[in-house]
Design a protein around this motif. Structure first.
Motif, short mmCIF file in Angstrom:
data_model
loop_
_atom_site.label_atom_id
_atom_site.label_comp_id
_atom_site.label_asym_id
_atom_site.label_seq_id
_atom_site.Cartn_x
_atom_site.Cartn_y
_atom_site.Cartn_z
N THR A 1 0.93 -1.28 0.08
CA THR A 1 0.00 0.13 0.04
C THR A 1 0.93 1.32 0.09
O THR A 1 1.83 1.33 0.43
CB THR A 1 -0.93 0.06 1.23
OG1 THR A 1 -0.11 0.17 2.47
CG2 THR A 1 -1.86 -1.10 1.50
N LYS B 1 0.44 5.93 -0.83
CA LYS B 1 -0.47 7.16 -1.00
C LYS B 1 0.09 7.66 -2.27
O LYS B 1 1.22 7.76 -2.52
CB LYS B 1 -0.33 8.19 0.13
CG LYS B 1 -0.70 7.58 1.57
CD LYS B 1 -2.09 7.88 2.05
CE LYS B 1 -2.08 7.69 3.48
NZ LYS B 1 -3.57 7.27 3.75
N THR C 1 -0.62 11.03 -4.69
CA THR C 1 -1.39 12.50 -4.68
C THR C 1 -1.49 12.83 -6.37
O THR C 1 -0.70 13.05 -6.83
CB THR C 1 -0.69 13.49 -3.77
OG1 THR C 1 -0.56 12.96 -2.53
CG2 THR C 1 -1.52 14.87 -3.76
N THR D 1 -5.28 13.04 -2.13
CA THR D 1 -4.42 11.93 -1.95
C THR D 1 -5.52 10.70 -1.98
O THR D 1 -6.51 10.49 -1.52
CB THR D 1 -3.81 12.15 -0.66
OG1 THR D 1 -3.06 13.40 -0.66
CG2 THR D 1 -3.03 10.95 -0.20
N TYR D 2 -4.85 9.58 -2.69
CA TYR D 2 -5.35 8.21 -2.60
C TYR D 2 -4.81 7.31 -2.18
O TYR D 2 -3.66 7.18 -2.04
CB TYR D 2 -5.61 7.84 -4.41
CG TYR D 2 -6.40 9.00 -5.01
CD1 TYR D 2 -7.73 8.77 -5.25
CD2 TYR D 2 -5.72 9.84 -5.88
CE1 TYR D 2 -8.41 9.50 -6.11
CE2 TYR D 2 -6.43 10.69 -6.80
CZ TYR D 2 -7.89 10.61 -6.77
OH TYR D 2 -8.37 11.52 -7.44
N ASP D 3 -5.41 6.24 -1.35
CA ASP D 3 -4.93 5.14 -0.94
C ASP D 3 -4.85 4.06 -1.87
O ASP D 3 -5.84 3.73 -2.35
CB ASP D 3 -5.94 4.58 0.12
CG ASP D 3 -5.68 5.43 1.53
OD1 ASP D 3 -4.40 5.43 1.96
OD2 ASP D 3 -6.73 5.82 2.08
N CYS E 1 -8.87 1.28 0.31
CA CYS E 1 -8.59 1.39 -1.09
C CYS E 1 -9.30 2.36 -1.89
O CYS E 1 -10.55 2.22 -1.81
CB CYS E 1 -8.85 -0.11 -1.57
SG CYS E 1 -8.34 -0.37 -3.39
N ASP E 2 -8.53 3.11 -2.52
CA ASP E 2 -9.24 3.83 -3.54
C ASP E 2 -8.77 3.50 -5.10
O ASP E 2 -9.55 3.11 -5.89
CB ASP E 2 -8.88 5.59 -3.48
CG ASP E 2 -9.23 6.03 -2.31
OD1 ASP E 2 -10.40 5.82 -1.78
OD2 ASP E 2 -8.23 6.65 -1.49
#
Ligand code: ZN
Length: 291
Positions: free
Chosen positions: A183, A185, A187, A192-194, A234-235
């Protein structure tokens, strides 16, 4: 009569050999090149059609996830260069799990770039023996590969840091003993996305979930893996193979100008739930079949 039995036996042996060979044969998609693309922030796709590789770009060099088959190494190199980055800037090499389709090229990549190879503890004996220590495929000569020395042994929850990038190694075992879900991050445009890069939730053909002397805790490990995957925010949903997250379809949306087709939290939940269902039905089947 005896001759007929002998012929039937020979046929069955032949079919068995044919079956075990073809089931492990490499998918042609694995070595089919794909144009590299930007996913989000400092994260890029540099894999083939069937085998996923990710590049995390930082001012201090880059992190590469997966080395694939040795035949894929020139493709990965090509993809990195096409994006305008340098293969030689690969400082850290990580893997999704210790199977030949994700780690056979590691020795070559280490040789060409000098990257530090960081592997989850449970997968270390496998990568360092070129696949021989694998609980399922260790005696399959056609699936063995060049061993690669691990520079840093990872444990569940460890962080891999370089030039401001932080990747977290989550132990998601079962498929292999050290199967790793990454995992980070990312941006993009102020958001900001996971990001979740799934190691593998698959129960491969021939995997023994019950009374497996080479991997007695396999079923509990799969259970643990599903709990971990369910718990991760989760994105952006990615994985060791593009088929996990419908890469081809999302890639076509990207070519049509979609900004972030890989943002798919619902797709992630659906994938994890579906794979858990598959695991449960296989486990139930094996528990009810005397071995
Ligand atoms: Zn695998």
């Amino acid at each position: 009569m005896l001759r007929r039995i002998a012929v039937i036996c020979l046929c069955l042996i032949f079919l068995f050999i044919l079956d075990t060979r073809t089931s492990a044969q490499n998918d042609p998609d694995w070595t089919t090149p794909l144009s590299p693309f930007h996913i989000a922030g400092n994260l890029y796709y540099v894999g083939s059609k069937g085998l996923a590789n990710y590049l995390v770009v930082t001012p201090e060099g880059n992190i590469l996830i997966n080395s694939d088959l040795e035949a894929n190494v020139p493709l990965i190199q090509d993809s990195i260069e096409k994006l305008g980055f340098h293969f030689k800037d690969t400082k850290i090499l990580l893997i999704s799990h210790a199977h030949w389709d994700h780690d056979a090229g590691s020795a070559k990549i280490k040789e060409l770039t000098g990257a530090k190879y960081m592997v989850m503890d449970g997968d270390v004996p496998v990568v360092e023996s070129g696949g021989k220590a694998d609980f399922q495929y260790g005696n399959r000569s056609e699936l063995l590969y060049r061993p690669a020395k691990v520079d840093r042994v990872l444990h569940d929850g460890d962080e891999v840091k370089l030039g401001g990038a932080v990747l977290v190694a989550h132990l998601t075992p079962g498929h292999t003993k050290g199967c790793t879900t990454w995992t980070m991050k990312a941006t993009e445009a102020g958001k900001t996305y996971d990001v979740v890069i799934v190691g593998s939730p698959n129960v491969n053909p021939g995997y023994k979930l019950v009374n497996n002397s080479a991997y007695p805790e396999i079923a509990q490990d799969y259970e643990r893996m599903f709990r971990v995957l369910e718990s991760l925010p989760c994105d952006i949903f990615l994985g060791a193979h593009g088929v996990y997250f419908n890469m081809e379809e999302k890639y076509s949306h990207l070519k049509l100008g979609a900004v972030s087709p890989f943002v798919d939290p619902a797709g992630y939940r659906k994938f994890v739930a579906g794979k858990e269902q598959e695991f449960r039905s296989e486990l139930a089947k094996q528990e009810h079949t005397p071995s």
